[in-house]
Design an enzyme around this catalytic site. Structure first.
Site, short mmCIF file in Angstrom:
data_model
loop_
_atom_site.label_atom_id
_atom_site.label_comp_id
_atom_site.label_asym_id
_atom_site.label_seq_id
_atom_site.Cartn_x
_atom_site.Cartn_y
_atom_site.Cartn_z
N HIS A 237 0.81 -1.23 -0.16
CA HIS A 237 0.18 0.09 0.08
C HIS A 237 0.96 1.19 -0.05
O HIS A 237 1.94 1.03 0.41
CB HIS A 237 -0.92 0.09 1.14
CG HIS A 237 -0.30 0.29 2.54
ND1 HIS A 237 0.62 -0.99 3.07
CD2 HIS A 237 0.00 1.16 3.14
CE1 HIS A 237 1.20 -0.26 4.25
NE2 HIS A 237 0.82 1.04 4.46
N ASP A 239 0.87 5.15 1.81
CA ASP A 239 0.16 5.79 3.05
C ASP A 239 -0.71 7.04 2.33
O ASP A 239 -0.10 7.94 1.62
CB ASP A 239 1.00 6.32 3.91
CG ASP A 239 1.68 5.06 4.39
OD1 ASP A 239 1.21 4.08 4.60
OD2 ASP A 239 2.92 5.48 5.26
N ARG A 303 6.79 -8.56 16.28
CA ARG A 303 7.39 -7.39 15.72
C ARG A 303 6.41 -5.88 16.20
O ARG A 303 5.18 -6.12 16.12
CB ARG A 303 7.58 -7.13 14.28
CG ARG A 303 8.21 -5.82 13.88
CD ARG A 303 8.42 -5.93 12.17
NE ARG A 303 8.82 -4.49 11.79
CZ ARG A 303 8.01 -3.73 10.98
NH1 ARG A 303 6.72 -4.03 10.77
NH2 ARG A 303 8.52 -2.40 10.62
#
Length: 368
Positions: A237, A239, A303
Site C-alpha cells: 500500500h 500511505d 514485531r
C-alpha cells in the site's frame, strides 16, 4: 493489484483474530493467505539505500549541512519517498516508554483490548486484523490507532481519549501517548522545513501548513506466524496521509517496492524512518513520490512499531504552492484531508492507486 471498494461493514464474519492463539497455529485461515505475487520470497530482500539525514545539523543552518540534507532528501523523495532522520531531538527515554506501553497493551487479553474496538468507518480504536472491514487478504497484525491534534483547543485529546475509552487505569498510558504525539508533531514540522527547502520553496511554507495538524498515531503489533511465507503483516500500500514517521523495534519487517523489487529497511533504534504519503505527493504536485511498501512477518519473534501519520487540519485545502506548478499543469485536483480520510475509511482499501481512485471519486461526486 485490484482495488477493493468498501460499501458497508461485513454483516457476518465469525473470524476473530486472537494473536495469542493464532501465533501458535501450524496452519492459518484462508482469509490470511495472500496471492503468490504478493507473498514474500524465501530469500532475504536486498536492503534499500535510504539516506540518513542529520536533522540537528540541518536545523543549525550551517550551509554545507543544509545543502547536503536537502540534496539527499530531494533525490530520495523523487525516487521512492523514504529517508531516515537521526539527531532528531526526540528523547530516547520517551521512545522507550512508548515501546513499553505498546508491549503492555498488546499483551493484554483480547477482551480487554476490545474495550477500544474500532468501528467501521472510523480510524480510531483497536483493530484485530481488520476482520470487520475485509474478508480476504487480511493482515497478520493488531493495531491501536488514535487521533492527535496540534490545535490549541485539543491540548489533551490523546489523554482524554484513553481516559474515556479505557478508564482511569490508562491515565499513565494516555500521558505517554500524548507526550509521544507532541514530540512527533514537533519533529514533523522540522522535517517539513527540510522538505520545503529541498523543493526550493519558502522554508516555512509546509511548516505553516501543518502547524495545526490533525494526525493519526498507530501502535502496530505483528505476532509470529507459523506460515510467514503465505501472509503479510501489512499488505502492499501507499500511505494516504502526508508523512509517516516510524520507529521500529529491533525486529525487521518493513519492505519497500523500488525498481520492480522489494527492498528491506533495517531497524535502527537511533533513527526514525520517514516516508512521503499520498497527501504530500499531491501537495508537491507529484514531484515527491508516495511509494508502495509492506510489512512481512516471521515465525519466531513478534514485531512492534510506532507510526505517526502527519495530516493537515481537516478543513485545510490540499493544493500545491504555485512555485511547484509549471505551465499551470496540475497533477491532482484540490481536496480536503477530511474528504480523503473518509474515502479511505468507508469506500476504498488503500493500495498503489488510492489517490487516483479518490480523484475519480471526487469527479463522480461533482456530477451527482
Amino acid at each position: 493489484m485490484a482495488p477493493v471498494i468498501l460499501t458497508s461493514p461485513l454483516e457476518t464474519n465469525p473470524l476473530v483474530f486472537d494473536a495469542s492463539i493464532f501465533q501458535k497455529e501450524p496452519n492459518i485461515p484462508s482469509q490470511f493467505v495472500w496471492p503468490d505475487h504478493d507473498t514474500p520470497r524465501l530469500e532475504p530482500s536486498p536492503p534499500l539505500n535510504v539516506p540518513p539525514i542529520d536533522l540537528n545539523a540541518f536545523l543549525s543552518g550551517e550551509p554545507l549541512s543544509v545543502s547536503n540534507a536537502t540534496r539527499l532528501v530531494n533525490s530520495a523523495c523523487q525516487q521512492h519517498g523514504f529517508f531516515q532522520v537521526f539527531n532528531h531531538g526526540v528523547d530516547s527515554n520517551l521512545i522507550n516508554e512508548a515501546h513499553k506501553i505498546t508491549n503492555m497493551f498488546f499483551g493484554m487479553p483480547l477482551v480487554e483490548k476490545q474495550k477500544a474496538q474500532r468501528m467501521f468507518g472510523e480510524y480510531c480504536g483497536y483493530a484485530s486484523s481488520f476482520t470487520n472491514r475485509f474478508s480476504s487478504k487480511l493482515p497478520w497484525k493488531e493495531t491501536l490507532s488514535f487521533r492527535y491534534s496540534a490545535h490549541p483547543n485539543c491540548s489533551n485529546v490523546v489523554q482524554d481519549y484513553f481516559l474515556n475509552v479505557m478508564g482511569e487505569d490508562f491515565s499513565d498510558f494516555g500521558r505517554v501517548c500524548q507526550e509521544y504525539c507532541e514530540a512527533m508533531s514537533k519533529l514533523s514540522l522540522n522535517i517539513m522545513e527540510l522538505l520545503g527547502m529541498s523543493l526550493g520553496i519558502e522554508r516555512s511554507h509546509f511548516r505553516d501548513f501543518y502547524k495545526d495538524n490533525d494526525s493519526i498515531m498507530r501502535l502496530n503489533y505483528y505476532p509470529p506466524c507459523q506460515k510467514p511465507d503465505l501472509t503479510l503483516g501489512t499488505g502492499p500500500h501507499c500511505d494516504p496521509t502526508s508523512l509517516t514517521i516510524l520507529h521500529q523495534d529491533n525486529v525487521g519487517g518493513l519492505e519497500v517496492y523500488v525498481n520492480d523489487k522489494w527492498h528491506s529497511i533495517a531497524p535502527c533504534s537511533e533513527a526514525f524512518v520517514v516516508n512521503i504519503g499520498d497527501t504530500f505527493m499531491a501537495l508537491s504536485n507529484g514531484l515527491y513520490k508516495s511509494c508502495l511498501h509492506r510489512a512481512v512477518v516471521n515465525s519466531q519473534t513478534p514485531r512492534k512499531s510506532l507510526a505517526f501519520f502527519l495530516s493537515p487540519n481537516m478543513d485545510k485545502v490540499v493544493t500545491p504552492p504555485k512555485a511547484l506548478v509549471s505551465n499551470d499543469r496540475r497533477i491532482y485536483r484540490d481536496f480536503t484531508w477530511s474528504s480523503f480520510l473518509e474515502f479511505t475509511q468507508k469506500h476504498y482499501r488503500a493500495d498503489t492507486k488510492t489517490l487516483d481512485a479518490f480523484s475519480n471519486w471526487l469527479k463522480e461526486e461533482d456530477q451527482i
